[in-house]
Design a protein around this motif. Structure first.
Motif, PDB file in Angstrom:
ATOM      1  N   ASN A 177     -10.505   0.912   1.591  1.00 49.98           N
ATOM      2  CA  ASN A 177      -9.518   0.707   0.540  1.00 49.98           C
ATOM      3  C   ASN A 177      -9.957   1.457  -0.706  1.00 49.98           C
ATOM      4  OD1 ASN A 177      -7.684  -0.165  -1.357  1.00 49.98           O
ATOM      5  ND2 ASN A 177      -8.022  -2.353  -1.035  1.00 49.98           N
ATOM      6  N   SER A 178      -9.314   2.584  -0.954  1.00 49.26           N
ATOM      7  CA  SER A 178      -9.687   3.427  -2.099  1.00 49.26           C
ATOM      8  C   SER A 178      -8.914   3.067  -3.360  1.00 49.26           C
ATOM      9  CB  SER A 178      -9.422   4.898  -1.751  1.00 49.26           C
ATOM     10  OG  SER A 178      -8.032   5.113  -1.542  1.00 49.26           O
ATOM     11  N   SER A 179      -8.085   2.035  -3.290  1.00 51.33           N
ATOM     12  CA  SER A 179      -7.217   1.670  -4.420  1.00 51.33           C
ATOM     13  C   SER A 179      -7.777   0.459  -5.164  1.00 51.33           C
ATOM     14  CB  SER A 179      -5.818   1.327  -3.897  1.00 51.33           C
ATOM     15  OG  SER A 179      -5.818   0.028  -3.309  1.00 51.33           O
ATOM     16  N   PRO A 180      -7.205   0.117  -6.321  1.00 54.67           N
ATOM     17  CA  PRO A 180      -7.611  -1.106  -7.032  1.00 54.67           C
ATOM     18  C   PRO A 180      -6.881  -2.349  -6.530  1.00 54.67           C
ATOM     19  CG  PRO A 180      -6.053   0.116  -8.368  1.00 54.67           C
ATOM     20  CD  PRO A 180      -6.289   0.951  -7.132  1.00 54.67           C
ATOM     21  N   LYS A 181      -6.117  -2.236  -5.448  1.00 53.24           N
ATOM     22  CA  LYS A 181      -5.295  -3.337  -4.957  1.00 53.24           C
ATOM     23  C   LYS A 181      -6.021  -4.170  -3.903  1.00 53.24           C
ATOM     24  CE  LYS A 181      -1.345  -0.129  -5.118  1.00 53.24           C
ATOM     25  NZ  LYS A 181      -0.340   0.559  -4.265  1.00 53.24           N
ATOM     26  N   HIS A 182      -5.619  -5.441  -3.776  1.00 51.88           N
ATOM     27  CA  HIS A 182      -5.958  -6.250  -2.616  1.00 51.88           C
ATOM     28  C   HIS A 182      -4.821  -6.054  -1.616  1.00 51.88           C
ATOM     29  CE1 HIS A 182      -8.593  -8.162  -5.571  1.00 51.88           C
ATOM     30  NE2 HIS A 182      -9.260  -8.691  -4.565  1.00 51.88           N
ATOM     31  N   ILE A 183      -5.154  -5.591  -0.424  1.00 53.57           N
ATOM     32  CA  ILE A 183      -4.123  -5.184   0.536  1.00 53.57           C
ATOM     33  C   ILE A 183      -4.305  -5.937   1.845  1.00 53.57           C
ATOM     34  CG2 ILE A 183      -3.229  -3.247   1.891  1.00 53.57           C
ATOM     35  CD1 ILE A 183      -4.007  -1.419  -0.443  1.00 53.57           C
TER      36      ILE A 183
ATOM     37  N   SER B  69      -7.018 -11.727   6.671  1.00 54.30           N
ATOM     38  CA  SER B  69      -7.722 -11.678   5.390  1.00 54.30           C
ATOM     39  C   SER B  69      -7.489 -10.347   4.682  1.00 54.30           C
ATOM     40  CB  SER B  69      -9.221 -11.900   5.592  1.00 54.30           C
ATOM     41  OG  SER B  69      -9.752 -10.921   6.451  1.00 54.30           O
ATOM     42  N   LEU B  70      -7.575 -10.378   3.351  1.00 54.25           N
ATOM     43  CA  LEU B  70      -7.271  -9.191   2.556  1.00 54.25           C
ATOM     44  C   LEU B  70      -8.428  -8.204   2.550  1.00 54.25           C
ATOM     45  CD1 LEU B  70      -5.530 -10.655  -0.626  1.00 54.25           C
ATOM     46  CD2 LEU B  70      -4.502  -9.892   1.509  1.00 54.25           C
ATOM     47  N   LEU B  71      -8.071  -6.937   2.451  1.00 54.64           N
ATOM     48  CA  LEU B  71      -9.057  -5.878   2.241  1.00 54.64           C
ATOM     49  C   LEU B  71      -9.163  -5.649   0.740  1.00 54.64           C
ATOM     50  CD1 LEU B  71     -10.973  -3.843   3.471  1.00 54.64           C
ATOM     51  CD2 LEU B  71      -9.066  -2.262   3.739  1.00 54.64           C
ATOM     52  N   LYS B  72     -10.328  -5.938   0.185  1.00 56.34           N
ATOM     53  CA  LYS B  72     -10.531  -5.848  -1.254  1.00 56.34           C
ATOM     54  C   LYS B  72     -10.661  -4.392  -1.701  1.00 56.34           C
ATOM     55  CE  LYS B  72     -12.982 -10.275  -1.353  1.00 56.34           C
ATOM     56  NZ  LYS B  72     -14.271 -10.958  -1.663  1.00 56.34           N
ATOM     57  N   PRO B  73     -10.470  -4.127  -2.988  1.00 57.62           N
ATOM     58  CA  PRO B  73     -10.657  -2.759  -3.488  1.00 57.62           C
ATOM     59  C   PRO B  73     -12.058  -2.244  -3.183  1.00 57.62           C
ATOM     60  CG  PRO B  73      -9.606  -4.133  -5.156  1.00 57.62           C
ATOM     61  CD  PRO B  73     -10.026  -5.051  -4.050  1.00 57.62           C
ATOM     62  N   ASN B  74     -12.145  -0.957  -2.847  1.00 54.11           N
ATOM     63  CA  ASN B  74     -13.418  -0.273  -2.608  1.00 54.11           C
ATOM     64  C   ASN B  74     -14.255  -0.959  -1.537  1.00 54.11           C
ATOM     65  OD1 ASN B  74     -12.840   1.544  -4.815  1.00 54.11           O
ATOM     66  ND2 ASN B  74     -13.406  -0.128  -6.178  1.00 54.11           N
ATOM     67  N   SER B  75     -13.586  -1.439  -0.500  1.00 55.31           N
ATOM     68  CA  SER B  75     -14.319  -2.098   0.585  1.00 55.31           C
ATOM     69  C   SER B  75     -13.862  -1.542   1.932  1.00 55.31           C
ATOM     70  CB  SER B  75     -14.133  -3.611   0.534  1.00 55.31           C
ATOM     71  OG  SER B  75     -12.773  -3.957   0.694  1.00 55.31           O
TER      72      SER B  75
ATOM     73  N   ALA C 239       0.830  -1.207   0.000  1.00 53.97           N
ATOM     74  CA  ALA C 239       0.000   0.000   0.000  1.00 53.97           C
ATOM     75  C   ALA C 239       0.859   1.248   0.000  1.00 53.97           C
ATOM     76  CB  ALA C 239      -0.914   0.001   1.220  1.00 53.97           C
ATOM     77  N   GLU C 240       0.410   2.248  -0.737  1.00 57.76           N
ATOM     78  CA  GLU C 240       1.014   3.572  -0.682  1.00 57.76           C
ATOM     79  C   GLU C 240       0.136   4.466   0.174  1.00 57.76           C
ATOM     80  OE1 GLU C 240       1.044   4.635  -4.761  1.00 57.76           O
ATOM     81  OE2 GLU C 240       2.841   3.476  -5.239  1.00 57.76           O
ATOM     82  N   GLU C 241       0.684   5.565   0.614  1.00 55.58           N
ATOM     83  CA  GLU C 241      -0.101   6.520   1.393  1.00 55.58           C
ATOM     84  C   GLU C 241      -1.325   6.931   0.584  1.00 55.58           C
ATOM     85  OE1 GLU C 241       1.987   9.632   3.762  1.00 55.58           O
ATOM     86  OE2 GLU C 241       3.740   8.886   2.667  1.00 55.58           O
ATOM     87  N   GLY C 242      -2.491   6.894   1.235  1.00 57.26           N
ATOM     88  CA  GLY C 242      -3.726   7.246   0.573  1.00 57.26           C
ATOM     89  C   GLY C 242      -4.488   6.070   0.008  1.00 57.26           C
ATOM     90  N   ASP C 243      -3.837   4.892  -0.124  1.00 56.03           N
ATOM     91  CA  ASP C 243      -4.558   3.712  -0.607  1.00 56.03           C
ATOM     92  C   ASP C 243      -5.592   3.251   0.412  1.00 56.03           C
ATOM     93  OD1 ASP C 243      -3.203   3.625  -2.981  1.00 56.03           O
ATOM     94  OD2 ASP C 243      -1.810   2.049  -2.395  1.00 56.03           O
ATOM     95  N   ILE C 244      -5.208   3.275   1.689  1.00 57.86           N
ATOM     96  CA  ILE C 244      -6.130   2.937   2.773  1.00 57.86           C
ATOM     97  C   ILE C 244      -6.327   4.200   3.607  1.00 57.86           C
ATOM     98  CG2 ILE C 244      -6.585   1.448   4.753  1.00 57.86           C
ATOM     99  CD1 ILE C 244      -6.321  -0.151   2.247  1.00 57.86           C
ATOM    100  N   VAL C 245      -7.577   4.567   3.847  1.00 54.08           N
ATOM    101  CA  VAL C 245      -7.860   5.778   4.615  1.00 54.08           C
ATOM    102  C   VAL C 245      -8.746   5.440   5.808  1.00 54.08           C
ATOM    103  CG1 VAL C 245      -7.609   7.338   2.658  1.00 54.08           C
ATOM    104  CG2 VAL C 245      -9.858   6.396   3.197  1.00 54.08           C
ATOM    105  N   ILE C 246      -8.577   6.215   6.865  1.00 52.05           N
ATOM    106  CA  ILE C 246      -9.481   6.129   8.007  1.00 52.05           C
ATOM    107  C   ILE C 246     -10.765   6.832   7.605  1.00 52.05           C
ATOM    108  CG2 ILE C 246      -9.836   6.774  10.422  1.00 52.05           C
ATOM    109  CD1 ILE C 246      -6.704   6.750  10.648  1.00 52.05           C
ATOM    110  N   SER C 247     -11.862   6.084   7.554  1.00 48.28           N
ATOM    111  CA  SER C 247     -13.088   6.604   6.951  1.00 48.28           C
ATOM    112  C   SER C 247     -14.180   6.934   7.958  1.00 48.28           C
ATOM    113  CB  SER C 247     -13.634   5.600   5.933  1.00 48.28           C
ATOM    114  OG  SER C 247     -13.783   4.326   6.525  1.00 48.28           O
TER     115      SER C 247
END
Length: 544
Positions: free
Chosen positions: A298-304, A324-330, A272-280
């Motif tokens: 997860n605001s990115s297209p990555k599985h993180i 477990s992974l955090l999926k994109p847009n979840s 993950a890069e900064e901004g890929d995962i945000v406190i929402s």
């Protein structure tokens, strides 16, 4: 006169002749027992067993037991020698001068005979309590059925005795177990590019299941622990952003039940890069019956993977245990008591809510920092209670929601109280106050990568407006990946059908910005006060 005596059978002792029957790993805060660690042994056989020169061990320490005999259908409490006087009234007690201290959350303890053969072992986990309150101290883990040869989850649970445990006596949860349920895969995840962990719902037999990776190749498999409920699958290196299906065939539990086939989808996590995962979303002042929670997105297209990441707060840092992974847009919600969150907020998405220790969060103000496994800050928020809608009768049980995931977390204007229509919180699903960025082609950015080195090639990017925005006032701001504005390219500029603006990679002082990812935020307002936001990414790179 009559005398009662027992014959000590000198025949070889079998595994399971003495069982580890109860574990008090975290005695504080105590219910009604001495605040000490103990392990209870039980002899379920009809023979007296000589345990002289046996050893009791955990992962780091082993101690030789003093000469002792355990009678049939009898209990023996093991504890630290200095604690014997505190617990001897509960039953036969053996104090050890060297005490293998019990870890609160997970540990492996074993009992071996004088030949070094394992008679019993337990690799326990605090999830075995099956009670989110009891796992935090004062309650023992009790073996449900000492006659069962299976190990691991399913045959242990928290004591139900009001004292918090039953040292020296029959377990409060004791009952005869029967198992006619085949095992299943409970979770699978990628450990690294060539290794996959597969976890099962119960203890398996020593017979390994057969494993196939659809779209890949399996090189080897083996159990990872003594409980035989998890395997390591070594595979040919996985490709990123490819979803694989891992299939286990002929899964046999220790009771002999067979599941012919089960499967699970896995994907290689990406950094993950900064901004890929945000406190929402944050709930820091829960109702009198509620609990705090922290939500990330997860605001990115990555599985993180967030495994081994940390949540830091006011003087406390908590490592994220979920694998477990955090999926994109979840979304993912962290809280000490998921069941309480689900009770408080009926619209909460259950599969997004995970049990996890989180930092202490003050009701008035505080900060939450999300860091990756390398302790690099991915996102942070310094919140104030004053950020809530000022006319609410009470802030108790009302969460703060991030309005724009790509806006800075430190601005009060980017946070709002969750809507009353959502019961004042949206754990695990779209924020009620969320501002949605448009991606309908009204704004274009070309090129997506600029190299501002004055060589005439890709020195700047052009931000183009389509005729959809003609007649609008447009403000264009460049943000770094931390959400900090670095330059305003346009401020309430009136645009026409073919308007465009350039950004040359410099900040508000005309200095070249550091290499990296940047966000171009375009905000428009029409004559009739309709507002829209458009977001695009651009990379500032270097030539070679």
């Amino acid at each position: 006169a009559s005398f009662r005596f027992y014959y000590i059978d000198e025949s070889p002792v079998q595994a399971g002749d003495i069982v580890i029957n109860e574990i008090m790993a975290d005695p504080a805060p105590t219910e009604d027992l001495p605040e000490i660690e103990y392990v209870e042994l039980y002899n379920p056989t009809n023979k007296a067993i000589n345990m002289t020169e046996w050893s009791y061990s955990d992962l780091s320490t082993s101690v030789l037991l003093p000469s002792t005999v355990l009678l049939p259908d009898s209990f023996l409490i093991l504890c630290k020698a200095s604690d014997v006087d505190l617990i001897r009234d509960y039953g036969s007690t053996l104090g050890l001068s060297i005490w293998p201290s019990l870890n609160n959350s997970t540990d492996r303890i074993s009992l071996t005979n004088e030949l070094g053969e394992i008679i019993d072992y337990v690799e326990y986990d605090d999830s075995w309590y099956d009670d989110e309150l009891k796992r935090y101290g004062g309650w023992s883990l009790e073996l449900i059925d000492p006659e069962v040869s299976c190990k691991g989850n399913g045959i242990w649970t928290a004591s139900t005795n009001s004292r918090g445990g039953t040292p020296g006596s029959v377990n409060s949860v004791r009952t005869e177990l029967s198992d006619d349920t085949p095992p299943t895969i409970s979770e699978a995840f990628v450990l690294n590019s060539d290794s996959i962990i597969v976890q099962f719902s119960e203890t398996l037999s020593e017979q390994l299941p057969q494993v196939v990776l659809e779209g890949g190749s399996v090189l080897s498999i083996d159990y990872t622990n003594w409980n035989f409920d998890e395997i390591l699958v070594v595979v040919e290196p996985l490709a990123p952003r490819v979803i694989y299906n891992i299939v286990a065939n002929t899964i046999v539990d220790c009771a002999g039940n067979i599941n012919d086939q089960d499967s699970w989808q896995v994907v290689l996590p990406e950094p993950a890069e900064e901004g890929d995962i945000v406190i929402s979303e944050l709930l820091f002042n829960p109702s009198s019956t509620g609990v705090d929670f922290v939500e990330v997105y997860n605001s990115s297209p990555k599985h993180i993977s967030l495994h081994n990441w940390t949540l830091d707060g006011e003087g406390s840092e908590k490592e994220i245990e979920i694998s477990s992974l955090l999926k994109p847009n979840s979304y993912r919600v962290f809280t000490k008591q998921p069941s309480v969150v689900l009770d408080e907020y009926p619209y909460a998405l259950e599969e997004a809510i995970f049990q996890q220790d989180i930092p202490l969060m003050s009701n008035s103000s505080g900060h939450v920092v999300l860091m990756n496994e390398s302790q690099e800050v991915i996102d942070s928020v310094r919140y104030e209670e004053a950020w809530h809608f000022q006319y609410l009768a009470s802030y108790d049980g009302v969460s703060l929601e991030r309005i724009n995931f790509f806006g800075p977390g430190y601005l009060s204007s980017n946070w709002a109280s969750a809507a009353s229509t959502e019961n004042y919180a949206t754990p695990g699903y779209e924020n009620s106050q969320q501002s949605v960025d448009k991606t309908d082609g009204a704004v274009s950015v070309q090129p997506k990568v600029i190299v501002p080195d004055a060589n005439g090639v890709d020195d700047f990017t052009t931000i183009g407006m389509s005729d959809d925005l003609a007649g609008s006032l447009v403000t264009i701001t460049i943000y770094n990946i931390q959400g900090v504005p670095v330059k305003q390219v346009a401020n309430n500029a009136l645009v026409g059908a073919t308007s465009s603006f350039n950004w040359d990679g410099t900040d508000k002082n005309g200095i070249l910005v550091p290499l990296g990812h940047y966000i171009i935020m375009v905000e428009s307002i029409t004559n009739d006060a309709q507002t829209s936001r458009y977001r695009e990414k651009v990379v500032v790179a270097t030539g070679f």
